[in-house]
Design a protein around this motif. Structure first.
Motif, PDB file in Angstrom:
ATOM      1  N   LEU A  35      31.873  46.198  49.591  1.00  0.00           N
ATOM      2  CA  LEU A  35      31.495  45.133  48.661  1.00  0.00           C
ATOM      3  C   LEU A  35      32.631  44.120  48.635  1.00  0.00           C
ATOM      4  O   LEU A  35      33.764  44.448  48.244  1.00  0.00           O
ATOM      5  CB  LEU A  35      31.240  45.703  47.263  1.00  0.00           C
ATOM      6  CG  LEU A  35      30.821  44.698  46.192  1.00  0.00           C
ATOM      7  CD1 LEU A  35      29.467  44.070  46.528  1.00  0.00           C
ATOM      8  CD2 LEU A  35      30.777  45.344  44.803  1.00  0.00           C
ATOM      9  N   TRP A  36      32.324  42.911  49.075  1.00  0.00           N
ATOM     10  CA  TRP A  36      33.310  41.835  49.129  1.00  0.00           C
ATOM     11  C   TRP A  36      33.114  40.886  47.952  1.00  0.00           C
ATOM     12  O   TRP A  36      31.992  40.478  47.658  1.00  0.00           O
ATOM     13  CB  TRP A  36      33.156  41.034  50.423  1.00  0.00           C
ATOM     14  CG  TRP A  36      33.542  41.780  51.665  1.00  0.00           C
ATOM     15  CD1 TRP A  36      32.717  42.517  52.482  1.00  0.00           C
ATOM     16  CD2 TRP A  36      34.842  41.849  52.243  1.00  0.00           C
ATOM     17  NE1 TRP A  36      33.430  43.038  53.526  1.00  0.00           N
ATOM     18  CE2 TRP A  36      34.742  42.647  53.419  1.00  0.00           C
ATOM     19  CE3 TRP A  36      36.088  41.313  51.903  1.00  0.00           C
ATOM     20  CZ2 TRP A  36      35.835  42.917  54.236  1.00  0.00           C
ATOM     21  CZ3 TRP A  36      37.174  41.573  52.715  1.00  0.00           C
ATOM     22  CH2 TRP A  36      37.044  42.373  53.864  1.00  0.00           C
ATOM     23  N   ASP A  37      34.233  40.529  47.287  1.00  0.00           N
ATOM     24  CA  ASP A  37      34.223  39.478  46.272  1.00  0.00           C
ATOM     25  C   ASP A  37      34.429  38.152  46.993  1.00  0.00           C
ATOM     26  O   ASP A  37      35.483  37.908  47.580  1.00  0.00           O
ATOM     27  CB  ASP A  37      35.358  39.726  45.269  1.00  0.00           C
ATOM     28  CG  ASP A  37      35.347  38.730  44.124  1.00  0.00           C
ATOM     29  OD1 ASP A  37      34.844  37.607  44.323  1.00  0.00           O
ATOM     30  OD2 ASP A  37      35.851  39.060  43.040  1.00  0.00           O
ATOM     31  N   LEU A  38      33.411  37.290  46.972  1.00  0.00           N
ATOM     32  CA  LEU A  38      33.481  36.052  47.741  1.00  0.00           C
ATOM     33  C   LEU A  38      34.383  35.000  47.084  1.00  0.00           C
ATOM     34  O   LEU A  38      34.787  34.039  47.729  1.00  0.00           O
ATOM     35  CB  LEU A  38      32.071  35.487  47.954  1.00  0.00           C
ATOM     36  CG  LEU A  38      31.180  36.354  48.853  1.00  0.00           C
ATOM     37  CD1 LEU A  38      29.752  35.863  48.838  1.00  0.00           C
ATOM     38  CD2 LEU A  38      31.726  36.377  50.284  1.00  0.00           C
ATOM     39  N   ASN A  39      34.703  35.207  45.807  1.00  0.00           N
ATOM     40  CA  ASN A  39      35.623  34.272  45.152  1.00  0.00           C
ATOM     41  C   ASN A  39      37.048  34.475  45.637  1.00  0.00           C
ATOM     42  O   ASN A  39      37.840  33.535  45.705  1.00  0.00           O
ATOM     43  CB  ASN A  39      35.562  34.438  43.626  1.00  0.00           C
ATOM     44  CG  ASN A  39      34.189  34.112  43.070  1.00  0.00           C
ATOM     45  OD1 ASN A  39      33.519  33.226  43.578  1.00  0.00           O
ATOM     46  ND2 ASN A  39      33.760  34.829  42.052  1.00  0.00           N
ATOM     47  N   THR A  40      37.392  35.715  45.989  1.00  0.00           N
ATOM     48  CA  THR A  40      38.770  36.030  46.392  1.00  0.00           C
ATOM     49  C   THR A  40      38.875  36.455  47.860  1.00  0.00           C
ATOM     50  O   THR A  40      39.985  36.632  48.365  1.00  0.00           O
ATOM     51  CB  THR A  40      39.319  37.182  45.525  1.00  0.00           C
ATOM     52  OG1 THR A  40      38.517  38.355  45.758  1.00  0.00           O
ATOM     53  CG2 THR A  40      39.265  36.832  44.043  1.00  0.00           C
ATOM     54  N   SER A  41      37.724  36.652  48.529  1.00  0.00           N
ATOM     55  CA  SER A  41      37.674  37.182  49.907  1.00  0.00           C
ATOM     56  C   SER A  41      38.326  38.560  50.024  1.00  0.00           C
ATOM     57  O   SER A  41      38.858  38.918  51.071  1.00  0.00           O
ATOM     58  CB  SER A  41      38.334  36.204  50.900  1.00  0.00           C
ATOM     59  OG  SER A  41      37.624  34.998  50.943  1.00  0.00           O
ATOM     60  N   LEU A  93      26.198  39.242  41.256  1.00  0.00           N
ATOM     61  CA  LEU A  93      26.234  40.278  40.217  1.00  0.00           C
ATOM     62  C   LEU A  93      26.236  39.650  38.829  1.00  0.00           C
ATOM     63  O   LEU A  93      25.783  40.253  37.867  1.00  0.00           O
ATOM     64  CB  LEU A  93      27.467  41.167  40.408  1.00  0.00           C
ATOM     65  CG  LEU A  93      27.434  42.064  41.660  1.00  0.00           C
ATOM     66  CD1 LEU A  93      28.727  42.865  41.772  1.00  0.00           C
ATOM     67  CD2 LEU A  93      26.230  42.994  41.633  1.00  0.00           C
ATOM     68  N   SER A  94      26.761  38.447  38.720  1.00  0.00           N
ATOM     69  CA  SER A  94      26.674  37.655  37.487  1.00  0.00           C
ATOM     70  C   SER A  94      26.799  36.200  37.910  1.00  0.00           C
ATOM     71  O   SER A  94      26.951  35.896  39.093  1.00  0.00           O
ATOM     72  CB  SER A  94      27.795  38.038  36.505  1.00  0.00           C
ATOM     73  OG  SER A  94      29.057  37.774  37.094  1.00  0.00           O
ATOM     74  N   SER A  95      26.744  35.293  36.939  1.00  0.00           N
ATOM     75  CA  SER A  95      26.732  33.870  37.281  1.00  0.00           C
ATOM     76  C   SER A  95      28.009  33.446  38.002  1.00  0.00           C
ATOM     77  O   SER A  95      28.007  32.492  38.771  1.00  0.00           O
ATOM     78  CB  SER A  95      26.539  33.030  36.021  1.00  0.00           C
ATOM     79  OG  SER A  95      27.571  33.315  35.100  1.00  0.00           O
ATOM     80  N   ASP A  96      29.110  34.156  37.740  1.00  0.00           N
ATOM     81  CA  ASP A  96      30.372  33.773  38.376  1.00  0.00           C
ATOM     82  C   ASP A  96      30.907  34.835  39.331  1.00  0.00           C
ATOM     83  O   ASP A  96      32.034  34.741  39.793  1.00  0.00           O
ATOM     84  CB  ASP A  96      31.432  33.462  37.311  1.00  0.00           C
ATOM     85  CG  ASP A  96      31.686  34.650  36.397  1.00  0.00           C
ATOM     86  OD1 ASP A  96      30.946  35.644  36.490  1.00  0.00           O
ATOM     87  OD2 ASP A  96      32.641  34.587  35.593  1.00  0.00           O
ATOM     88  N   LYS A  97      30.101  35.877  39.618  1.00  0.00           N
ATOM     89  CA  LYS A  97      30.565  36.934  40.520  1.00  0.00           C
ATOM     90  C   LYS A  97      29.664  36.977  41.747  1.00  0.00           C
ATOM     91  O   LYS A  97      28.623  37.616  41.751  1.00  0.00           O
ATOM     92  CB  LYS A  97      30.570  38.283  39.807  1.00  0.00           C
ATOM     93  CG  LYS A  97      31.282  39.356  40.624  1.00  0.00           C
ATOM     94  CD  LYS A  97      31.851  40.445  39.734  1.00  0.00           C
ATOM     95  CE  LYS A  97      32.662  41.411  40.559  1.00  0.00           C
ATOM     96  NZ  LYS A  97      33.980  41.620  40.103  1.00  0.00           N
ATOM     97  N   HIS A  98      30.081  36.267  42.774  1.00  0.00           N
ATOM     98  CA  HIS A  98      29.325  36.190  44.011  1.00  0.00           C
ATOM     99  C   HIS A  98      29.921  37.184  44.999  1.00  0.00           C
ATOM    100  O   HIS A  98      31.127  37.165  45.250  1.00  0.00           O
ATOM    101  CB  HIS A  98      29.380  34.775  44.591  1.00  0.00           C
ATOM    102  CG  HIS A  98      28.775  33.745  43.696  1.00  0.00           C
ATOM    103  ND1 HIS A  98      28.172  32.604  44.173  1.00  0.00           N
ATOM    104  CD2 HIS A  98      28.657  33.679  42.341  1.00  0.00           C
ATOM    105  CE1 HIS A  98      27.712  31.884  43.159  1.00  0.00           C
ATOM    106  NE2 HIS A  98      28.009  32.517  42.042  1.00  0.00           N
ATOM    107  N   CYS A  99      29.069  38.031  45.545  1.00  0.00           N
ATOM    108  CA  CYS A  99      29.550  39.128  46.388  1.00  0.00           C
ATOM    109  C   CYS A  99      28.735  39.236  47.671  1.00  0.00           C
ATOM    110  O   CYS A  99      27.634  38.682  47.777  1.00  0.00           O
ATOM    111  CB  CYS A  99      29.476  40.463  45.641  1.00  0.00           C
ATOM    112  SG  CYS A  99      30.545  40.562  44.189  1.00  0.00           S
ATOM    113  N   ALA A 150      22.998  34.208  53.472  1.00  0.00           N
ATOM    114  CA  ALA A 150      23.424  32.881  53.026  1.00  0.00           C
ATOM    115  C   ALA A 150      23.365  32.753  51.513  1.00  0.00           C
ATOM    116  O   ALA A 150      22.572  33.406  50.847  1.00  0.00           O
ATOM    117  CB  ALA A 150      22.538  31.806  53.666  1.00  0.00           C
ATOM    118  N   ASN A 151      24.227  31.888  50.998  1.00  0.00           N
ATOM    119  CA  ASN A 151      24.102  31.372  49.636  1.00  0.00           C
ATOM    120  C   ASN A 151      23.495  29.981  49.778  1.00  0.00           C
ATOM    121  O   ASN A 151      24.168  29.040  50.186  1.00  0.00           O
ATOM    122  CB  ASN A 151      25.484  31.310  48.978  1.00  0.00           C
ATOM    123  CG  ASN A 151      25.447  30.703  47.579  1.00  0.00           C
ATOM    124  OD1 ASN A 151      24.480  30.050  47.197  1.00  0.00           O
ATOM    125  ND2 ASN A 151      26.499  30.916  46.817  1.00  0.00           N
TER     126      ASN A 151
END
Length: 321
Positions: A178-184, A160-166, A112-113
């Motif tokens: 490894l999934w980028d949650l900003n872009t799915s 991974l950074s403040s704006d890179k949620h994975c 979870a986030n």
């Protein structure tokens, strides 16, 4: 040379010696410090860490509680078979607020986030479904058809950074994605030794750990610039089978919980085993670290639980800083 194993600061016997599948520390306003144990019989037992006795019994369902998480105001549980419940903390206890039903028979734990109140839960056909804490489905991570991945087996949410949620996801066929949650979108894939059972990642270390059914723990990295997964090295352990790997928050050590009941503590610096804890008689199902000091011992505590119905509490290396 490995250190002589310390003794646990305390060993809790779960109610009726019921096998423990999941653990979570809970620090609530007013100084209430508890350890929650998700048990095979469908109960969550809340142990008061001042007395180490059961303070509350929460009947979630009939199936084993594979995973649980406690935020400042909520308890989230996962039952074997794919039922998730979100309980709101009230003055009188826990009130069920949302139920998510997914027909998923495996043992993969959700992640979870907690800031965004978002759940990532394993689903069939290699999918990972995304839900809000209120139970609404808000997205899905669906891999392309190649390679065949099988079911999700382990998940780890990372920033991974403040704006890179994975989200790291290990799959039945032995792949780590490894999934980028900003872009799915999946941004990197790594073939691992075999079906990963547990994964963790320490952002400052920029390294992660994979436990599986073999006698090898795998270490991997994520590239700082390109976010590419890369295999770094293997650590061989004496007896095969790891149910849980967990890095300590300070990035100094990580731990594996084995099918042999052994808890192995490794140095992140050298990747060598520091100590093997042999207190448990059956497989370790979960290991967790307290996010703050437990006042009774004035120390951050590690808790481990397993099929023997014991929960051991450890103050490792006596770090009082």
């Amino acid at each position: 040379m490995a250190l002589l194993p310390p003794d646990p600061v305390y060993t809790i016997r779960n109610v009726d010696n019921t096998p423990v599948y999941s653990l979570a520390f809970s620090f609530l306003p007013g100084g209430l410090e508890r350890l929650l144990a998700g048990s095979k019989n469908g109960y969550v037992y809340a142990f008061n860490l001042q007395t180490n006795r059961v303070q509350q019994k929460i009947q979630v369902g009939q199936a084993p509680i594979l995973h649980l998480m406690h935020t400042n105001s909520q308890l989230i549980t996962q039952e074997k078979g794919g039922k998730y419940k979100v309980f709101n903390l009230t003055n009188t206890g826990y009130k069920e607020d949302a139920i998510i039903n997914i027909d998923y028979p495996g043992f993969c734990r959700f992640d979870a986030n907690t800031k965004l109140e978002t759940l990532y839960v394993p689903d069939k056909d290699s999918k990972i479904s995304i839900y809000s804490f209120s139970g609404d489905k808000i997205g899905c991570l669906e891999p392309d058809s190649s390679p065949k991945l099988g079911d999700p087996m382990c998940l780890k949410y990372i920033e991974l950074s403040s704006d890179k949620h994975c989200l790291l996801a290990g799959y039945e066929a032995g792949w780590l994605l490894l999934w980028d949650l900003n872009t799915s979108q999946c941004i990197s894939k790594l073939q691992t030794k075999e079906c990963p059972m547990s994964v963790d990642f320490h952002v400052e270390q920029q390294r992660g750990i994979i436990g599986n059914a073999s006698d090898v723990i795998q270490i991997f990295s994520i590239g700082r610039k390109d976010s590419c997964l890369a295999h770094k090295t293997d650590i061989t352990i004496k007896n095969a089978g790891v149910n849980k790997v967990q890095s300590r928050m300070d990035g100094k050590v990580f731990v594996s919980g084995g099918w042999d009941g052994h808890i192995r503590i490794f140095s992140w610096f050298s990747l060598r085993p520091l100590v093997v804890l042999t207190e448990h008689r059956q497989a370790i199902q979960d290991v967790c670290y307290s996010s703050q000091k437990v006042s009774f011992w004035n120390a951050n505590i590690m808790a481990a639980g397993g099929l023997d119905g014991a929960i051991t509490l450890w103050d490792l290396y006596n770090n009082k800083h």
